[in-house]
Design a protein around this motif. Sequence first.
Motif, short mmCIF file in Angstrom:
data_model
loop_
_atom_site.label_atom_id
_atom_site.label_comp_id
_atom_site.label_asym_id
_atom_site.label_seq_id
_atom_site.Cartn_x
_atom_site.Cartn_y
_atom_site.Cartn_z
N LYS A 1 0.93 -1.20 0.03
CA LYS A 1 -0.16 -0.15 -0.09
C LYS A 1 0.93 1.33 -0.03
CE LYS A 1 -4.32 1.65 2.22
NZ LYS A 1 -5.35 1.70 3.27
N ARG A 2 0.60 2.08 -1.17
CA ARG A 2 1.71 3.15 -1.29
C ARG A 2 1.22 4.48 -0.22
NH1 ARG A 2 5.14 1.48 -5.24
NH2 ARG A 2 4.53 -0.45 -6.14
N VAL A 3 1.33 4.14 0.92
CA VAL A 3 1.14 5.56 1.97
C VAL A 3 2.12 5.38 2.78
CG1 VAL A 3 -1.50 5.29 1.47
CG2 VAL A 3 -0.43 3.79 3.42
N ALA A 4 2.27 6.46 3.73
CA ALA A 4 3.32 6.60 4.90
C ALA A 4 2.64 5.84 6.02
CB ALA A 4 3.66 7.98 4.86
N GLY A 5 3.61 5.69 6.86
CA GLY A 5 3.10 5.08 8.33
C GLY A 5 2.71 3.80 8.47
N VAL B 1 15.12 15.86 4.60
CA VAL B 1 15.45 14.63 5.19
C VAL B 1 14.24 13.96 5.62
CG1 VAL B 1 16.83 13.39 7.24
CG2 VAL B 1 17.77 15.43 5.99
N SER B 2 14.32 12.73 5.32
CA SER B 2 13.27 11.82 5.72
C SER B 2 13.72 10.78 6.58
CB SER B 2 12.45 11.30 4.57
OG SER B 2 11.45 12.27 4.07
N ARG B 3 13.06 10.55 7.55
CA ARG B 3 13.69 9.27 8.43
C ARG B 3 12.73 8.25 8.72
NH1 ARG B 3 17.41 12.16 11.93
NH2 ARG B 3 17.29 14.28 11.66
N GLY B 4 13.28 6.84 8.72
CA GLY B 4 12.41 5.66 9.04
C GLY B 4 13.25 4.53 9.14
N VAL B 5 12.53 3.52 9.18
CA VAL B 5 13.39 2.34 9.50
C VAL B 5 12.93 1.14 8.60
CG1 VAL B 5 13.62 2.63 12.14
CG2 VAL B 5 11.44 1.53 11.27
N PHE B 6 13.75 0.24 8.51
CA PHE B 6 13.52 -1.33 7.83
C PHE B 6 13.54 -2.17 8.75
CE2 PHE B 6 15.64 -4.75 5.30
CZ PHE B 6 14.78 -5.23 5.07
N GLY B 7 12.42 -3.09 8.61
CA GLY B 7 12.45 -4.54 9.48
C GLY B 7 13.80 -5.15 9.61
N GLU B 8 14.60 -4.80 10.31
CA GLU B 8 16.02 -5.49 9.92
C GLU B 8 16.76 -5.49 11.49
OE1 GLU B 8 20.13 -5.09 7.28
OE2 GLU B 8 18.69 -3.32 7.63
N LYS C 1 9.60 16.56 -4.29
CA LYS C 1 8.34 16.72 -3.34
C LYS C 1 7.84 15.48 -3.01
CE LYS C 1 5.31 20.16 -3.57
NZ LYS C 1 4.47 21.30 -3.99
N ASN C 2 6.93 15.46 -1.94
CA ASN C 2 6.41 13.79 -1.56
C ASN C 2 7.09 12.95 -1.35
OD1 ASN C 2 3.92 12.99 -1.03
ND2 ASN C 2 3.84 11.86 -2.52
N ALA C 3 8.54 13.15 -0.73
CA ALA C 3 9.36 12.19 -0.64
C ALA C 3 9.39 11.43 0.90
CB ALA C 3 11.01 12.59 -0.82
N TYR C 4 8.54 10.56 0.91
CA TYR C 4 8.59 9.67 2.41
C TYR C 4 9.15 8.42 2.45
CZ TYR C 4 4.44 7.28 0.45
OH TYR C 4 3.56 6.52 -0.42
N VAL C 5 9.53 8.10 3.50
CA VAL C 5 10.16 6.69 3.50
C VAL C 5 9.01 5.83 3.88
CG1 VAL C 5 11.65 5.27 4.79
CG2 VAL C 5 12.41 7.60 4.38
N ARG D 1 9.72 -1.02 2.86
CA ARG D 1 11.18 -1.29 2.72
C ARG D 1 12.24 -0.49 3.24
NH1 ARG D 1 12.02 0.80 -1.72
NH2 ARG D 1 10.26 2.24 -1.24
N GLY D 2 11.63 0.73 3.92
CA GLY D 2 12.69 1.50 4.67
C GLY D 2 13.24 2.70 3.92
N TRP D 3 12.81 2.83 2.70
CA TRP D 3 13.35 3.76 1.69
C TRP D 3 12.26 4.62 0.88
CZ3 TRP D 3 18.18 5.55 1.92
CH2 TRP D 3 18.94 4.60 2.47
N TYR D 4 12.65 5.76 0.09
CA TYR D 4 11.70 6.40 -0.61
C TYR D 4 10.86 5.56 -1.55
CZ TYR D 4 14.29 10.60 0.90
OH TYR D 4 14.66 11.55 1.69
N ASP D 5 9.52 5.83 -1.64
CA ASP D 5 8.74 5.32 -2.72
C ASP D 5 8.79 6.15 -3.65
OD1 ASP D 5 6.78 3.98 -4.03
OD2 ASP D 5 5.00 4.35 -2.51
#
Length: 567
Positions: free
Chosen positions: A82-86, A307-314, A548-552, A556-560
């Motif tokens: 699903k192509r949404v943040a969060g 800057v966008s921040r997030g994590v990958f399940g690792e 614009k609209n660059a969210y992690v 996958r833990g990276w930009y969509d």
Amino acid sequence: MRLRPTLLLGAALLTLVTTVAACGGSDSGGSSSAAFDPKNCQGGTLTVLNESGLAKFDPATLYTSGGGALPSLVYRTLTTRKRVAGEAGTTPVPDLATDLGTPSDDAKTWKYTLKDGLKFDDGTPIGSKDVKYGIQRSFSPDLPGGAPYLHDWLIGGADYKGPYNGGDLESIETPDNRTIIFKLRQPHGDFPYLATATQFAPVPKAKDTGTKYQNAPVSSGPYKVEKYEQGKKLILTRNTHWSRAVDDQRLACPDRIEVTSGLEPTVINQRLVSGSGADAKAITTDANVGPEQLARLGSDPSLSKRVSRGVFGETKYLAFDTTKKPFDDVRVRQAVAYAINRQSVINAVGGSSLASPATTFLPEGKAFGQQRYDYFPAGETGDPAKARELLKQAGYAGGLAVELAFPNYDGDGYGPKVAAAVQDALKQAGITVKPKSLSEEDYRTVTGKPATQPPLSLQSWGADWPAGGPFLIPIFDGRQILKEGGNYNLAQLNDPAVNKEIDEINKITDAAQAAPRWGALDAEIGKQALLVPLYHPKTVALFGKGVKNAYVDEWRGWYDVASVSVK
């Protein structure tokens, strides 16, 4: 297993720089006051600057969504993320199919129906036989490297060698041009997650060129390949036979996407910071910010907005071979767990901005079902006194010497720097570490074969999809132990109770019900000290001032890339 692009696919709690828009993205452009409008985001050229990737671009040879988000711009699959943040972005949704599939026979049979109006980039319709053929060619020995799940899950998959010799995999049925049915050896409630893998992309048999297919693949997504230079360059342009009317997940804003691979991370970050020329409209899908940029974030508001921040399940961890001394004794394994100084490990990989301490194997997040536990509490800096006490109980009052294997490359986050931190921590507890550095090419071969596996090694495990199953099954299912090589169950655990619980959870088709069961299983296995979790990586990625609209995303833990636009 999926490794991070620069570290070696996940979900956990995500921190976005800006507010998430209703379309599922965020106005992360920073330098523009105009809000992102998904209905009016077309045009321009997006530049992607990467360290790795592009070694493969055939849907059969890509590992799940390997190569970051780029393959999904060309290859649609039965389902997609699903192509949404969060947190909502950790769930699969229909893509080519009308729904997530209809399970029957305790999730051993899955039926999918294709949507109307699907077309390849040449205008020809996409049918169920195209999807089946795309899957079948992924079994060919000439096209190695894809995710192994279909080989294991499908009836007859273990012995099937692909369609090039005229063979047909009977466990995939296509009773009509819109229906495809999969027959599995065992129940697998996670099948809708697996159906996001690029192996499920349709391939027209008449245009299959075998090993050369990746050079000019037939697109089912919003972009087609204009140019592909293996390991170096990828240029994507619009597929005029695609529209949002048949694909509600990919915004596909830019008219053109130009990807360059093989760049040093320092170069990537410098170019993103300066943002001159085309780099103003650039992102990266595999380079975390470096020390120089991290130091500037607190004092440079304009850079912090990019800057966008997030994590990958690792999870990065220490792995024991419990069949070899001294780690056949649980007290020795516990001693190592108490001795570890996680703060020094985190410092070795760049600090708390890029890593968080781990005491569980499963990462954080509802999708994984993590249950917090810390059976060997050592605080932030370790408890060498407790470790020495356990070693004495195990008959090693005078200490002991052990060999520690690790890859000779720090970019994956478990190389020489982390090994040095582990070596120093264990020294405080009376354990002398003999470093054993191996090349990247040799590391998986040596550690993945029980006969050559070192008793102690540094390892990494990432989620192929955001759920507990792909985390726990390869690492702890005794039936997954591969004596000839490619083994990930490094503890060589073969516990009938664990195997049975895995089978029971696999029957559950509701991810919300399965997740807490996976979490409980992780918590139970953790009592045996079969490995020592070290840390969970974080993503801190820059983007150009014209992006614009660059969210992690949390899968996958990276930009969509499918959601990014340029000004």
